[in-house]
Design an enzyme around this catalytic site. Structure first.
Site, PDB file in Angstrom:
ATOM      1  CG  ASP A  84      -0.260  -0.466   2.491  1.00  0.00           C
ATOM      2  OD1 ASP A  84       0.963  -0.233   2.628  1.00  0.00           O
ATOM      3  OD2 ASP A  84      -0.929  -1.064   3.349  1.00  0.00           O
ATOM      4  CG  HIS A 157      -5.890  -1.912   8.549  1.00  0.00           C
ATOM      5  ND1 HIS A 157      -6.106  -0.779   9.296  1.00  0.00           N
ATOM      6  CD2 HIS A 157      -4.546  -2.032   8.465  1.00  0.00           C
ATOM      7  CE1 HIS A 157      -4.949  -0.238   9.647  1.00  0.00           C
ATOM      8  NE2 HIS A 157      -3.989  -0.992   9.155  1.00  0.00           N
ATOM      9  CD  GLU A 162      -8.859   1.003   7.547  1.00  0.00           C
ATOM     10  OE1 GLU A 162      -9.027   0.138   8.423  1.00  0.00           O
ATOM     11  OE2 GLU A 162      -8.077   1.963   7.684  1.00  0.00           O
TER      12      GLU A 162
END
Length: 638
Positions: A84, A157, A162
């Protein structure tokens, strides 16, 4: 390397390996990754790794770097895909995951730059969807992920998937949960600076990896880890989807494992080896579960609470109740320095000497009054020679605006007295210019660091004066590991340990109080405690005074010791609690809003009082005397 082994349990739906220490767990995982890389090298193939950021994998990366430098592990055949990145985010920003990965791993190994893939946080939003599809294709073109390394957030998460994320979700742009934003604030200084969105691999992308390793260190991850490992599969806890993957390992330290059934309530799993500590924990648990004081628990309560095994060993509830009740009762004392001329057989502290030298170590310049202010006041009131040693300057936790305000004051004061005006004007201009152009997360200039340190120092001195601590008994250690001007600290060094050795030898205390956050693998409190342990280790056997010195550990602002752990409980009266509050108020730079508030919106004095009230209430629920508040300590035997 110590792996903690426990009985098999049917509660855990994922395989969990528990290590004594996070560093040991990280080394184990690094060796597994290294074995995969070498195996692929022998076959002439690439090893495709999915990598994570955050504090959890840092130890793994550190060991991989060591393996590269000292044991010849090559990353020339390794391709990486990061989970990410914040959006939007420039790669040269200190908070970017590009910066993180290069600083923590890539700059120190021989990986080819073209084999590094990290989501691009600079894209215009209209190009994000196309980019995410391409990211998925790149992973596929490399043959898929051989191994995915994961941390876990407090929302459950994985990546930035999430709650609400689908098991089939792919790489995409997502909005961050408020709790995740709060947790990220430590890197961005203020919550309002944390990006509201991020690019992340999807749960579906992660689940396609051939092997997955989930890391979790510290007590802060214990609750969500338990939900992930033992709970039902739900998109409310995206990490729980891992229960459907055929090759997952969960690697944790003993603190992250605290909420697992086999650790927290092993009697619900099977037969136990009952020692005094486990008996005490079980009886307290039963008392709170049944909403009964300990002395009112019956044989039937033990049977209904799955504690028949304990009952069989103890004989009957009556004797067992009295034994545990007396143990807890003996922790309570209004004399934290020991009660003079008394029988101290059942007291936590010694009666002699009647007046002791008490040394309180405070990692930051306010931990003393926040965590044990009532006890500090009691020690002073009872005539003990109380010393307070502030281990770090705490300058990182001062807002820039406060530094500017004090610089303005210093200039105005110099002009008023007509002393050193020209020099002060130059330094004032330097501060103003630096703060005007300071970037987010940038290291403070030496002058700004000094101003912020002086602010914290003045506040700590004021609090000590309020509590009655002698001015000559207030010590500012300024341990070097902390003085980086950034959230990231230096490793604990020789100078840090020697600073603790020096102050111990100077004071030769009869009792030491220290912040005992043994369960925190990353924070300043843990480093400060490690320095104290190292110093005591060097002095033990060499200093006669140390043979009769007690070390008491207190907890930080966020939580208290569990009741079954407490060895000294100091009752605090309403009047003392108010005095403690006023001592905390002397730390004005931390009032109303702190630079690093953590995940708790309450002010420090509120957290502290709520914690002290809660401990007193627990003692009351167990059937002991009802107090206004209690501060708690655990004795460390060294």
């Amino acid at each position: 390397m110590e792996v903690l082994h426990y009985p098999e349990t049917t509660f855990e739906k994922l395989p969990v390996t528990i290590f004594e220490d996070p560093a040991e767990g990280a080394v184990s995982v690094a060796y597994e990754i290294a074995e995969l890389i070498r195996s692929k090298q022998e076959k002439g193939e690439q090893a495709v790794l999915g990598l994570a950021t955050g504090s959890s994998p840092i130890g793994v990366y550190k060991e991989l770097i060591r393996l590269h430098r000292e044991e010849g592990l090559s990353f020339a055949n390794v391709v990486t895909f990061n989970l990410d990145e914040y959006y939007p985010m420039q790669p040269d920003e200190l908070q970017s995951y590009v910066h993180f990965m290069h600083e923590q791993l890539f700059n120190h190994i021989d990986i080819l730059p073209e084999n590094i893939h990290i989501p691009d946080g600079t894209l215009p939003v209209e190009k994000v969807k196309e980019y995410c599809l391409a990211y998925e294709q790149q992973i596929k073109a490399c043959g898929g992920l051989d191994l995915q390394l994961l941390g876990i957030g407090r929302t459950g998460h994985i990546g930035f998937n999430e709650p609400g994320s689908s098991i089939n979700s792919a790489t995409r742009l997502v909005k961050l949960d408020p709790l995740t934003i709060t947790d990220a604030a430590k890197d961005f200084i203020k919550e309002e600076y944390v990006p509201l969105r991020a690019l992340t691999m999807g749960v579906g992308t992660i689940m396609k990896a051939r092997q997955i390793i989930l890391l979790a260190w510290g007590e802060g991850k214990a609750k969500i880890l338990q939900e992930t490992v033992e709970g039902k599969i739900s998109d409310e806890v995206p990490a729980s989807f891992l229960q459907q993957h055929p090759h997952v390992q969960v690697v944790v330290d003993k603190w992250a494992a605290l909420e697992l059934t086999r650790i927290k309530t092993p009697w619900l799993v099977g037969m136990c080896l009952w020692d005094d500590n486990l008996i005490r924990r079980a009886v307290i648990w039963l008392s709170l579960k049944m909403h009964k004081p300990i002395l009112k628990l019956t044989d039937e309560d033990y049977k209904d609470g799955s504690l028949s095994d304990l009952l069989a060993e103890a004989g009957n509830a009556y004797a067992l109740n009295i034994k545990v009740f007396n143990t807890i009762q003996h922790t309570i004392t209004g004399w934290p320095g020991g009660k003079p001329n008394s029988n101290d057989t059942q007291r936590p502290e010694r009666a002699a000497p009647a007046l002791k030298r008490s040394l309180i170590f405070s990692p930051h310049p306010d931990d003393d009054v926040i965590s044990m202010g009532g006890t500090l006041l009691r020690l002073v009131d009872q005539g003990h020679d109380v010393h307070v040693a502030y281990q770090t300057s705490g300058n990182l936790a001062v807002f820039d605006d406060d530094a500017r305000r004090y610089a303005d004051f210093a200039l105005g004061f110099a002009e008023k007295l007509n002393v050193g005006v020209e020099t002060m004007q130059q330094q004032h201009a330097e501060v103003v210019e630096f703060l005007k152009h300071k970037k987010l997360g940038e290291e403070d200039s030496a002058l700004v660091q000094e101003i912020k340190a002086l602010i914290r120092r003045g506040e700590a001195a004021a609090a000590c004066r309020f509590c009655g601590v002698k001015e000559q008994n207030v010590h500012f250690m300024n341990m070097p590991f902390y003085e980086t001007g950034q959230v990231k600290k230096k490793p604990l060094g020789e100078a840090d340990i020697q600073a603790v050795v020096d102050i111990l030898q100077e004071i030769q205390p009869h009792q030491i109080f220290a912040a005992g956050d043994l369960r925190d693998p990353h924070g300043t409190h843990r480093v400060c405690l490690d320095a104290i342990f190292a110093a005591l280790g060097r002095l033990k056997g060499k200093e006669a005074w140390l043979d009769d010195c007690y070390l008491w550990l207190y907890r930080g602002a966020w939580q208290e010791w569990d009741v079954e752990e407490i060895e000294m409980a100091v009752p605090i009266s309403p009047e003392e609690l108010m005095r403690k509050r006023k001592a905390i108020f002397k730390h004005q730079s931390q009032k109303d809003s702190a630079v690093f508030p953590g995940n708790d919106k309450r002010e420090f004095w509120q957290r502290s009082e709520d914690r002290n009230h809660a401990t007193a209430k627990l003692y009351d629920q167990l059937g002991l005397t009802e107090y206004e508040a209690i501060e708690a300590f655990v004795r460390h035997r060294f």
